[in-house]
Design a protein around this motif. Sequence first.
Motif, PDB file in Angstrom:
ATOM      1  N   ILE A 165      -9.944   9.303  -2.556  1.00 55.66           N
ATOM      2  CA  ILE A 165      -9.411   8.119  -1.779  1.00 55.66           C
ATOM      3  C   ILE A 165      -7.972   8.071  -1.866  1.00 55.66           C
ATOM      4  O   ILE A 165      -7.544   8.466  -3.038  1.00 55.66           O
ATOM      5  N   MET A 166      -7.130   7.775  -0.762  1.00 56.34           N
ATOM      6  CA  MET A 166      -5.709   7.602  -0.812  1.00 56.34           C
ATOM      7  C   MET A 166      -5.294   6.782  -1.741  1.00 56.34           C
ATOM      8  O   MET A 166      -5.783   5.696  -2.028  1.00 56.34           O
ATOM      9  N   GLY A 167      -4.227   7.438  -2.664  1.00 57.62           N
ATOM     10  CA  GLY A 167      -3.833   6.601  -3.653  1.00 57.62           C
ATOM     11  C   GLY A 167      -4.613   6.084  -5.160  1.00 57.62           C
ATOM     12  O   GLY A 167      -4.539   5.291  -5.802  1.00 57.62           O
ATOM     13  N   LYS A 168      -5.827   6.625  -5.426  1.00 51.96           N
ATOM     14  CA  LYS A 168      -6.924   6.759  -6.320  1.00 51.96           C
ATOM     15  C   LYS A 168      -5.878   6.804  -7.405  1.00 51.96           C
ATOM     16  O   LYS A 168      -6.368   6.035  -8.503  1.00 51.96           O
ATOM     17  N   VAL A 169      -5.155   7.677  -7.823  1.00 54.66           N
ATOM     18  CA  VAL A 169      -4.298   7.886  -8.931  1.00 54.66           C
ATOM     19  C   VAL A 169      -2.783   7.756  -8.427  1.00 54.66           C
ATOM     20  O   VAL A 169      -2.168   8.211  -7.387  1.00 54.66           O
ATOM     21  N   GLY A 170      -2.164   6.481  -9.133  1.00 60.56           N
ATOM     22  CA  GLY A 170      -0.897   6.340  -8.897  1.00 60.56           C
ATOM     23  C   GLY A 170      -0.057   6.528  -9.662  1.00 60.56           C
ATOM     24  O   GLY A 170      -0.259   6.185 -10.904  1.00 60.56           O
ATOM     25  N   PHE A 171       1.131   7.112  -9.571  1.00 55.02           N
ATOM     26  CA  PHE A 171       2.205   7.627 -10.544  1.00 55.02           C
ATOM     27  C   PHE A 171       3.653   6.866 -10.157  1.00 55.02           C
ATOM     28  O   PHE A 171       4.043   7.197  -9.235  1.00 55.02           O
ATOM     29  N   GLY A 172       4.052   5.887 -10.837  1.00 58.16           N
ATOM     30  CA  GLY A 172       5.302   5.431 -10.682  1.00 58.16           C
ATOM     31  C   GLY A 172       4.992   4.039 -10.086  1.00 58.16           C
ATOM     32  O   GLY A 172       5.730   3.201  -9.202  1.00 58.16           O
ATOM     33  N   GLN A 173       3.791   3.535 -10.189  1.00 60.90           N
ATOM     34  CA  GLN A 173       3.181   2.377  -9.465  1.00 60.90           C
ATOM     35  C   GLN A 173       3.661   1.090 -10.155  1.00 60.90           C
ATOM     36  O   GLN A 173       3.950   0.953 -11.510  1.00 60.90           O
TER      37      GLN A 173
ATOM     38  N   PHE B  48       2.569  17.558  -4.162  1.00 61.63           N
ATOM     39  CA  PHE B  48       1.908  17.604  -5.259  1.00 61.63           C
ATOM     40  C   PHE B  48       0.359  18.086  -4.714  1.00 61.63           C
ATOM     41  O   PHE B  48      -0.314  18.841  -5.358  1.00 61.63           O
ATOM     42  N   ASN B  49      -0.128  17.007  -3.968  1.00 57.51           N
ATOM     43  CA  ASN B  49      -1.521  17.250  -3.374  1.00 57.51           C
ATOM     44  C   ASN B  49      -1.826  18.501  -2.777  1.00 57.51           C
ATOM     45  O   ASN B  49      -2.780  19.286  -3.167  1.00 57.51           O
ATOM     46  N   TYR B  50      -1.041  18.997  -2.024  1.00 63.05           N
ATOM     47  CA  TYR B  50      -1.184  20.483  -1.189  1.00 63.05           C
ATOM     48  C   TYR B  50      -1.036  21.794  -2.198  1.00 63.05           C
ATOM     49  O   TYR B  50      -1.518  22.474  -2.141  1.00 63.05           O
ATOM     50  N   LYS B  51      -0.324  21.382  -3.319  1.00 62.84           N
ATOM     51  CA  LYS B  51      -0.294  22.309  -4.320  1.00 62.84           C
ATOM     52  C   LYS B  51      -1.402  22.500  -5.510  1.00 62.84           C
ATOM     53  O   LYS B  51      -2.044  23.617  -5.704  1.00 62.84           O
ATOM     54  N   MET B  52      -2.145  21.248  -5.591  1.00 63.73           N
ATOM     55  CA  MET B  52      -3.089  21.076  -6.503  1.00 63.73           C
ATOM     56  C   MET B  52      -4.448  21.104  -6.194  1.00 63.73           C
ATOM     57  O   MET B  52      -5.322  21.332  -6.855  1.00 63.73           O
ATOM     58  N   PHE B  53      -4.902  20.726  -4.869  1.00 60.79           N
ATOM     59  CA  PHE B  53      -5.889  20.561  -4.306  1.00 60.79           C
ATOM     60  C   PHE B  53      -6.274  21.417  -3.001  1.00 60.79           C
ATOM     61  O   PHE B  53      -5.236  21.743  -2.229  1.00 60.79           O
ATOM     62  N   PRO B  54      -7.618  21.506  -2.763  1.00 59.89           N
ATOM     63  CA  PRO B  54      -7.876  22.337  -1.391  1.00 59.89           C
ATOM     64  C   PRO B  54      -7.472  21.354  -0.372  1.00 59.89           C
ATOM     65  O   PRO B  54      -7.234  20.074  -0.605  1.00 59.89           O
ATOM     66  N   ALA B  55      -7.242  22.137   0.842  1.00 59.72           N
ATOM     67  CA  ALA B  55      -6.679  21.305   1.878  1.00 59.72           C
ATOM     68  C   ALA B  55      -7.575  19.954   2.385  1.00 59.72           C
ATOM     69  O   ALA B  55      -6.820  18.961   2.735  1.00 59.72           O
ATOM     70  N   LYS B  56      -8.672  20.130   2.097  1.00 58.66           N
ATOM     71  CA  LYS B  56      -9.791  19.188   2.588  1.00 58.66           C
ATOM     72  C   LYS B  56      -9.664  17.927   1.853  1.00 58.66           C
ATOM     73  O   LYS B  56      -9.686  16.784   2.183  1.00 58.66           O
ATOM     74  N   VAL B  57      -9.085  18.149   0.347  1.00 56.44           N
ATOM     75  CA  VAL B  57      -8.910  16.944  -0.560  1.00 56.44           C
ATOM     76  C   VAL B  57      -7.566  16.553  -0.159  1.00 56.44           C
ATOM     77  O   VAL B  57      -7.023  15.274  -0.352  1.00 56.44           O
ATOM     78  N   ALA B  58      -6.573  17.690  -0.388  1.00 58.15           N
ATOM     79  CA  ALA B  58      -5.115  17.402  -0.076  1.00 58.15           C
ATOM     80  C   ALA B  58      -4.715  16.320   0.838  1.00 58.15           C
ATOM     81  O   ALA B  58      -3.778  15.325   0.726  1.00 58.15           O
ATOM     82  N   ARG B  59      -5.242  16.483   1.987  1.00 56.71           N
ATOM     83  CA  ARG B  59      -4.837  15.722   2.924  1.00 56.71           C
ATOM     84  C   ARG B  59      -5.186  14.098   3.073  1.00 56.71           C
ATOM     85  O   ARG B  59      -4.786  13.418   3.797  1.00 56.71           O
ATOM     86  N   LYS B  60      -6.354  13.958   2.040  1.00 59.83           N
ATOM     87  CA  LYS B  60      -6.314  12.649   1.994  1.00 59.83           C
ATOM     88  C   LYS B  60      -5.389  11.803   0.865  1.00 59.83           C
ATOM     89  O   LYS B  60      -5.575  10.674   0.636  1.00 59.83           O
ATOM     90  N   LEU B  61      -4.508  12.768   0.157  1.00 55.71           N
ATOM     91  CA  LEU B  61      -3.817  12.144  -0.547  1.00 55.71           C
ATOM     92  C   LEU B  61      -4.023  11.409  -1.670  1.00 55.71           C
ATOM     93  O   LEU B  61      -3.793  10.127  -1.956  1.00 55.71           O
ATOM     94  N   PRO B  62      -5.004  11.807  -2.545  1.00 53.90           N
ATOM     95  CA  PRO B  62      -5.538  11.124  -3.542  1.00 53.90           C
ATOM     96  C   PRO B  62      -4.600  10.659  -4.880  1.00 53.90           C
ATOM     97  O   PRO B  62      -4.828   9.614  -5.451  1.00 53.90           O
ATOM     98  N   VAL B  63      -3.570  11.672  -4.882  1.00 54.59           N
ATOM     99  CA  VAL B  63      -2.566  11.245  -5.948  1.00 54.59           C
ATOM    100  C   VAL B  63      -1.422  10.981  -4.978  1.00 54.59           C
ATOM    101  O   VAL B  63      -0.718  11.678  -4.319  1.00 54.59           O
ATOM    102  N   VAL B  64      -0.885   9.546  -5.462  1.00 49.29           N
ATOM    103  CA  VAL B  64       0.343   9.046  -4.653  1.00 49.29           C
ATOM    104  C   VAL B  64       1.386   8.824  -5.775  1.00 49.29           C
ATOM    105  O   VAL B  64       1.279   8.357  -6.846  1.00 49.29           O
ATOM    106  N   PHE B  65       2.942   9.394  -5.381  1.00 50.43           N
ATOM    107  CA  PHE B  65       3.899   9.100  -6.471  1.00 50.43           C
ATOM    108  C   PHE B  65       4.600   8.067  -5.766  1.00 50.43           C
ATOM    109  O   PHE B  65       5.147   8.157  -4.446  1.00 50.43           O
ATOM    110  N   TYR B  66       5.193   7.215  -6.465  1.00 50.28           N
ATOM    111  CA  TYR B  66       6.183   6.232  -6.194  1.00 50.28           C
ATOM    112  C   TYR B  66       7.528   6.341  -6.687  1.00 50.28           C
ATOM    113  O   TYR B  66       7.727   6.577  -7.801  1.00 50.28           O
ATOM    114  N   GLY B  67       8.587   6.080  -5.689  1.00 51.05           N
ATOM    115  CA  GLY B  67       9.910   6.299  -6.388  1.00 51.05           C
ATOM    116  C   GLY B  67      10.049   7.845  -6.976  1.00 51.05           C
ATOM    117  O   GLY B  67       9.561   8.600  -6.622  1.00 51.05           O
ATOM    118  N   ARG B  68      11.384   7.811  -7.769  1.00 58.19           N
ATOM    119  CA  ARG B  68      11.761   9.127  -7.998  1.00 58.19           C
ATOM    120  C   ARG B  68      10.950   9.598  -9.103  1.00 58.19           C
ATOM    121  O   ARG B  68      10.807   9.177 -10.032  1.00 58.19           O
TER     122      ARG B  68
END
Length: 247
Positions: A64-72, A27-47
């Motif tokens: 910030i890593m995990g600033k947005v959490g989905f499945g949290q 998701f991160n590397y699809k939706m953000f530029p690489a310099k943002v994506a590598r920080k993993l601001p959106v984290v998905f938990y579980g299936r």
Amino acid sequence: MTKQQKPSLRQRLRLYRKVNWIQTLRFNYKMFPAKVARKLPVVFYGRVKFGDLSGEVVLQGAPIMGKVGFGQQFEKFSGSRGIAEFSISGTLVFKGYCHMGKDCQFSVSPGAYCEMGDMSALGSNVKLICTERIVLGDWTGIGFESQLIDTNAHPMINTETGERYPMKGPIQLGSHNAVSNRVSFMPNCKTPDYCVIASNSLCNKDYTQLGEKILIGGVPAKLIKENYSRDWDQEREILKRNKIVRF
């Protein structure tokens, strides 16, 4: 945000095991530029199942890593049915931290706009279907098994006059809204700041003329009590501790 103690190594390892790393990286590397994506601001938990990811995701503030959490996990029950879905073909804006519980189904259609305020949250099993415009204010939390749907999905007419009714209408929730479980938000719903909504309510009109710091509820929702609000001076710190994930 207030500074919090960093988790121990054991806590971090336990947290890392909960992350769906494949979908998070995808998701991160699809939706953000690489310099943002590598920080993993959106984290998905579980299936989680991804639908269309052809849209745009805007992340305001530092990535910030995990600033947005989905499945949290931030609610009492930890079980999951593994039915979470995430589809973005319109525009999705995160104005800061955002937290979504387990088994949420989230969709933003082509040409639609969805905005999630800072520290906004969706409880488990919430359905959000945005076909035109849905906006959640800062610190607005939606209880489990609720739904936000800005369309009735089908063309409706007045069988006597032939008048055709609009299929869509925006949903706009004010800041500091405390929404209980199993609440339905329908097209053209608008709530004021500091609004509390009782469980099993149907919200389908503009409630801002009722003023702030109110309790509404019912089918359809109506004013129940004035001068009523969460104690946000205490609540903000509790929510930060329970929902902001520190990696």
